[in-house]
Design a protein around this motif. Structure first.
Motif, PDB file in Angstrom:
ATOM      1  N   VAL A   4      -5.924 -10.988   3.563  1.00  0.00           N
ATOM      2  CA  VAL A   4      -6.590  -9.679   3.542  1.00  0.00           C
ATOM      3  C   VAL A   4      -7.823  -9.780   2.649  1.00  0.00           C
ATOM      4  CG1 VAL A   4      -6.373  -7.247   2.872  1.00  0.00           C
ATOM      5  CG2 VAL A   4      -4.433  -8.443   3.909  1.00  0.00           C
ATOM      6  N   SER A   5      -8.972  -9.356   3.189  1.00  0.00           N
ATOM      7  CA  SER A   5     -10.233  -9.471   2.450  1.00  0.00           C
ATOM      8  C   SER A   5     -10.463  -8.244   1.564  1.00  0.00           C
ATOM      9  CB  SER A   5     -11.411  -9.609   3.428  1.00  0.00           C
ATOM     10  OG  SER A   5     -11.263 -10.772   4.221  1.00  0.00           O
ATOM     11  N   ILE A   6     -10.809  -8.500   0.297  1.00  0.00           N
ATOM     12  CA  ILE A   6     -11.082  -7.426  -0.670  1.00  0.00           C
ATOM     13  C   ILE A   6     -12.584  -7.360  -0.925  1.00  0.00           C
ATOM     14  CG2 ILE A   6     -10.698  -6.647  -3.043  1.00  0.00           C
ATOM     15  CD1 ILE A   6      -8.062  -8.201  -2.972  1.00  0.00           C
ATOM     16  N   GLN A   7     -13.119  -6.136  -0.924  1.00  0.00           N
ATOM     17  CA  GLN A   7     -14.518  -5.972  -1.298  1.00  0.00           C
ATOM     18  C   GLN A   7     -14.620  -6.195  -2.810  1.00  0.00           C
ATOM     19  OE1 GLN A   7     -16.237  -6.167   1.042  1.00  0.00           O
ATOM     20  NE2 GLN A   7     -16.339  -4.473   2.492  1.00  0.00           N
ATOM     21  N   PRO A   8     -15.392  -7.165  -3.269  1.00  0.00           N
ATOM     22  CA  PRO A   8     -15.328  -7.614  -4.655  1.00  0.00           C
ATOM     23  C   PRO A   8     -15.865  -6.643  -5.691  1.00  0.00           C
ATOM     24  CG  PRO A   8     -17.115  -8.707  -3.508  1.00  0.00           C
ATOM     25  CD  PRO A   8     -16.336  -7.954  -2.473  1.00  0.00           C
ATOM     26  N   TYR A   9     -16.597  -5.639  -5.272  1.00  0.00           N
ATOM     27  CA  TYR A   9     -17.278  -4.797  -6.265  1.00  0.00           C
ATOM     28  C   TYR A   9     -16.612  -3.451  -6.491  1.00  0.00           C
ATOM     29  CZ  TYR A   9     -19.126  -2.775  -1.954  1.00  0.00           C
ATOM     30  OH  TYR A   9     -19.244  -2.203  -0.722  1.00  0.00           O
ATOM     31  N   THR A  10     -15.469  -3.188  -5.888  1.00  0.00           N
ATOM     32  CA  THR A  10     -14.888  -1.849  -5.988  1.00  0.00           C
ATOM     33  C   THR A  10     -13.439  -1.837  -6.467  1.00  0.00           C
ATOM     34  OG1 THR A  10     -14.366  -1.954  -3.638  1.00  0.00           O
ATOM     35  CG2 THR A  10     -16.373  -0.783  -4.266  1.00  0.00           C
ATOM     36  N   ILE A  11     -12.972  -2.887  -7.110  1.00  0.00           N
ATOM     37  CA  ILE A  11     -11.620  -2.881  -7.668  1.00  0.00           C
ATOM     38  C   ILE A  11     -11.671  -2.202  -9.037  1.00  0.00           C
ATOM     39  CG2 ILE A  11      -9.685  -4.290  -8.482  1.00  0.00           C
ATOM     40  CD1 ILE A  11     -10.571  -6.435  -6.580  1.00  0.00           C
ATOM     41  N   GLU A  12     -10.884  -1.176  -9.223  1.00  0.00           N
ATOM     42  CA  GLU A  12     -10.908  -0.477 -10.500  1.00  0.00           C
ATOM     43  C   GLU A  12      -9.559   0.160 -10.774  1.00  0.00           C
ATOM     44  OE1 GLU A  12     -12.619   3.841  -9.067  1.00  0.00           O
ATOM     45  OE2 GLU A  12     -14.011   2.369  -9.889  1.00  0.00           O
ATOM     46  N   ALA A  13      -9.327   0.550 -12.011  1.00  0.00           N
ATOM     47  CA  ALA A  13      -8.091   1.237 -12.408  1.00  0.00           C
ATOM     48  C   ALA A  13      -8.454   2.477 -13.206  1.00  0.00           C
ATOM     49  CB  ALA A  13      -7.193   0.330 -13.234  1.00  0.00           C
TER      50      ALA A  13
ATOM     51  N   PHE B 280      -8.058  -0.127  -4.369  1.00  0.00           N
ATOM     52  CA  PHE B 280      -8.535  -1.361  -3.754  1.00  0.00           C
ATOM     53  C   PHE B 280      -9.424  -0.988  -2.573  1.00  0.00           C
ATOM     54  CE2 PHE B 280      -5.213  -3.827  -5.903  1.00  0.00           C
ATOM     55  CZ  PHE B 280      -5.886  -5.018  -6.114  1.00  0.00           C
ATOM     56  N   SER B 281     -10.539  -1.684  -2.446  1.00  0.00           N
ATOM     57  CA  SER B 281     -11.405  -1.515  -1.282  1.00  0.00           C
ATOM     58  C   SER B 281     -11.266  -2.753  -0.395  1.00  0.00           C
ATOM     59  CB  SER B 281     -12.865  -1.336  -1.709  1.00  0.00           C
ATOM     60  OG  SER B 281     -13.019  -0.104  -2.375  1.00  0.00           O
ATOM     61  N   LEU B 282     -10.839  -2.525   0.825  1.00  0.00           N
ATOM     62  CA  LEU B 282     -10.548  -3.627   1.751  1.00  0.00           C
ATOM     63  C   LEU B 282     -11.537  -3.652   2.893  1.00  0.00           C
ATOM     64  CD1 LEU B 282      -6.669  -3.107   1.933  1.00  0.00           C
ATOM     65  CD2 LEU B 282      -7.964  -4.500   0.299  1.00  0.00           C
ATOM     66  N   SER B 283     -11.653  -4.814   3.482  1.00  0.00           N
ATOM     67  CA  SER B 283     -12.543  -4.987   4.630  1.00  0.00           C
ATOM     68  C   SER B 283     -12.022  -4.200   5.830  1.00  0.00           C
ATOM     69  CB  SER B 283     -12.635  -6.475   4.973  1.00  0.00           C
ATOM     70  OG  SER B 283     -13.233  -6.658   6.231  1.00  0.00           O
ATOM     71  N   TYR B 284     -12.945  -3.811   6.733  1.00  0.00           N
ATOM     72  CA  TYR B 284     -12.561  -3.089   7.947  1.00  0.00           C
ATOM     73  C   TYR B 284     -11.790  -3.977   8.929  1.00  0.00           C
ATOM     74  CZ  TYR B 284     -14.615   1.521   7.339  1.00  0.00           C
ATOM     75  OH  TYR B 284     -14.859   2.799   6.925  1.00  0.00           O
ATOM     76  N   ASP B 285     -11.788  -5.272   8.691  1.00  0.00           N
ATOM     77  CA  ASP B 285     -10.980  -6.177   9.525  1.00  0.00           C
ATOM     78  C   ASP B 285      -9.497  -6.088   9.169  1.00  0.00           C
ATOM     79  OD1 ASP B 285     -13.273  -7.069  10.754  1.00  0.00           O
ATOM     80  OD2 ASP B 285     -13.583  -8.700   9.309  1.00  0.00           O
TER      81      ASP B 285
ATOM     82  N   ASN C 217     -10.105   6.787   1.260  1.00  0.00           N
ATOM     83  CA  ASN C 217     -11.426   7.075   1.834  1.00  0.00           C
ATOM     84  C   ASN C 217     -11.821   5.955   2.788  1.00  0.00           C
ATOM     85  OD1 ASN C 217     -13.789   8.388   2.298  1.00  0.00           O
ATOM     86  ND2 ASN C 217     -14.756   7.857   0.339  1.00  0.00           N
ATOM     87  N   LEU C 218     -12.703   6.301   3.715  1.00  0.00           N
ATOM     88  CA  LEU C 218     -13.304   5.318   4.612  1.00  0.00           C
ATOM     89  C   LEU C 218     -14.807   5.361   4.373  1.00  0.00           C
ATOM     90  CD1 LEU C 218     -11.318   6.079   7.907  1.00  0.00           C
ATOM     91  CD2 LEU C 218     -10.944   4.184   6.314  1.00  0.00           C
ATOM     92  N   THR C 219     -15.318   4.365   3.659  1.00  0.00           N
ATOM     93  CA  THR C 219     -16.736   4.337   3.337  1.00  0.00           C
ATOM     94  C   THR C 219     -17.489   3.558   4.407  1.00  0.00           C
ATOM     95  OG1 THR C 219     -16.653   2.284   2.058  1.00  0.00           O
ATOM     96  CG2 THR C 219     -16.085   4.326   0.911  1.00  0.00           C
ATOM     97  N   ASP C 220     -18.781   3.387   4.207  1.00  0.00           N
ATOM     98  CA  ASP C 220     -19.592   2.653   5.183  1.00  0.00           C
ATOM     99  C   ASP C 220     -19.213   1.180   5.233  1.00  0.00           C
ATOM    100  OD1 ASP C 220     -20.967   4.944   5.755  1.00  0.00           O
ATOM    101  OD2 ASP C 220     -22.620   4.516   4.368  1.00  0.00           O
ATOM    102  N   THR C 221     -18.627   0.664   4.139  1.00  0.00           N
ATOM    103  CA  THR C 221     -18.382  -0.774   4.081  1.00  0.00           C
ATOM    104  C   THR C 221     -16.915  -1.156   3.909  1.00  0.00           C
ATOM    105  OG1 THR C 221     -18.771  -0.746   1.690  1.00  0.00           O
ATOM    106  CG2 THR C 221     -20.669  -1.226   3.096  1.00  0.00           C
TER     107      THR C 221
END
Length: 276
Positions: A265-274, A189-194, A226-230
């Motif tokens: 909790v905000s999820i980045q919509p383009y990076t959810i994968e299995a 899961f990719s989550l917002s920095y907030d 990981n901690l990406t730019d977004t």
């Protein structure tokens, strides 16, 4: 009747008489060869049944049992064929020489098939997978439906049948998902920095702990991958039995998404994968 016609008739009668005499002289060999053939076929069938029963009683691997029984069957048939032609008066040594030469010619023209046959023997002997195992090889994944002499048949999750030549299969990388009995899902899961990381991890752990198909041993885990730019990339790693793996992975993703929504909790919509 003319003299020439009488000569033809006389010659024909001589040929017929010679043929009948030769047939009578040869009939003991012919009858004995037919008798050997009938008894031999019956004996081969009986031996094949006995071998199968012995292997079944001793709990041989089903794939190995079929391979050995088939190999024995054809070996006995070949032996019977040589015995019959020898009884008919054909020199077996000459026949074996002809058969060897023909075998060499066929072998040179069927090198790929022989490679696949050798690969099938290696797979059966060393058992990197069995019928019913979920594997990934040569860029495809599926459940092993049948291990044949030249090819291995896989059944994919969308019910497609894939045949992989045993030659390249035995010489390539094989991932066997069923060998250990349990599998770990690598979900992301990719989550917002907030997002508060501890809160997000607690939510995920609660979802995994409450899921009936997630194993308690080995323990499920969640960590920052990981901690990406977004975004903050969260790695979720639950364990499940092979039979429950797909449904468990789907459930965890869905339930985590619902739990994140309820917690804001905000999820980045383009990076959810299995993982596969």
């Amino acid at each position: 009747m003319e003299k020439k016609e009488l000569q033809y008739i006389h010659s024909f009668e001589e040929y017929v008489n010679e043929f009948i005499n030769a047939l009578i002289a040869y009939s003991p060999k012919l009858i004995s060869a037919i008798f050997i053939l009938i008894i031999g076929l019956y004996g081969i069938r009986l031996i094949n049944r006995m071998v199968k029963k012995i292997m079944l009683k001793n709990e041989f691997d089903p794939t190995l049992s079929r391979f050995l029984a088939s190999s024995l069957l054809w070996a006995l048939r070949l032996l019977l064929f040589i015995t019959v032609i020898s009884r008919l008066g054909i020199e077996s040594s000459s026949f074996v020489a002809i058969l060897g030469a023909a075998g060499l010619a066929v072998g040179l023209s069927l090198q790929g098939s022989l490679s696949n046959f050798a690969g099938g023997v290696l797979i059966i002997l060393f058992k990197p997978f069995r019928v019913g195992d979920s594997i990934e090889a040569q860029g495809v994944a599926g459940t092993v439906n049948e291990i044949q002499i030249f090819t291995t048949k896989l059944l994919t999750s969308n019910n497609q049948t894939i045949f992989i030549p045993n030659g390249i299969l035995s010489n390539g990388i094989i991932i066997n998902y069923s060998l250990q009995g349990v599998r770990r899902a690598d979900l992301v899961f990719s989550l917002s920095y907030d997002t508060n990381i501890k809160t997000a991890k607690d939510i995920v752990m609660k979802v995994m702990t409450n899921h009936p198909k997630v194993l308690k041993n080995p323990l499920p885990a969640v960590s920052v991958k990981n901690l990406t730019d977004t975004s903050i990339v969260l790695a979720i790693q639950p364990w499940a039995k092979n039979a429950d793996f797909s449904s468990m992975s789907s459930d965890i993703l869905e339930q985590c998404k619902d739990a994140f929504d309820k917690a804001g909790v905000s999820i980045q919509p383009y990076t959810i994968e299995a993982s596969k």
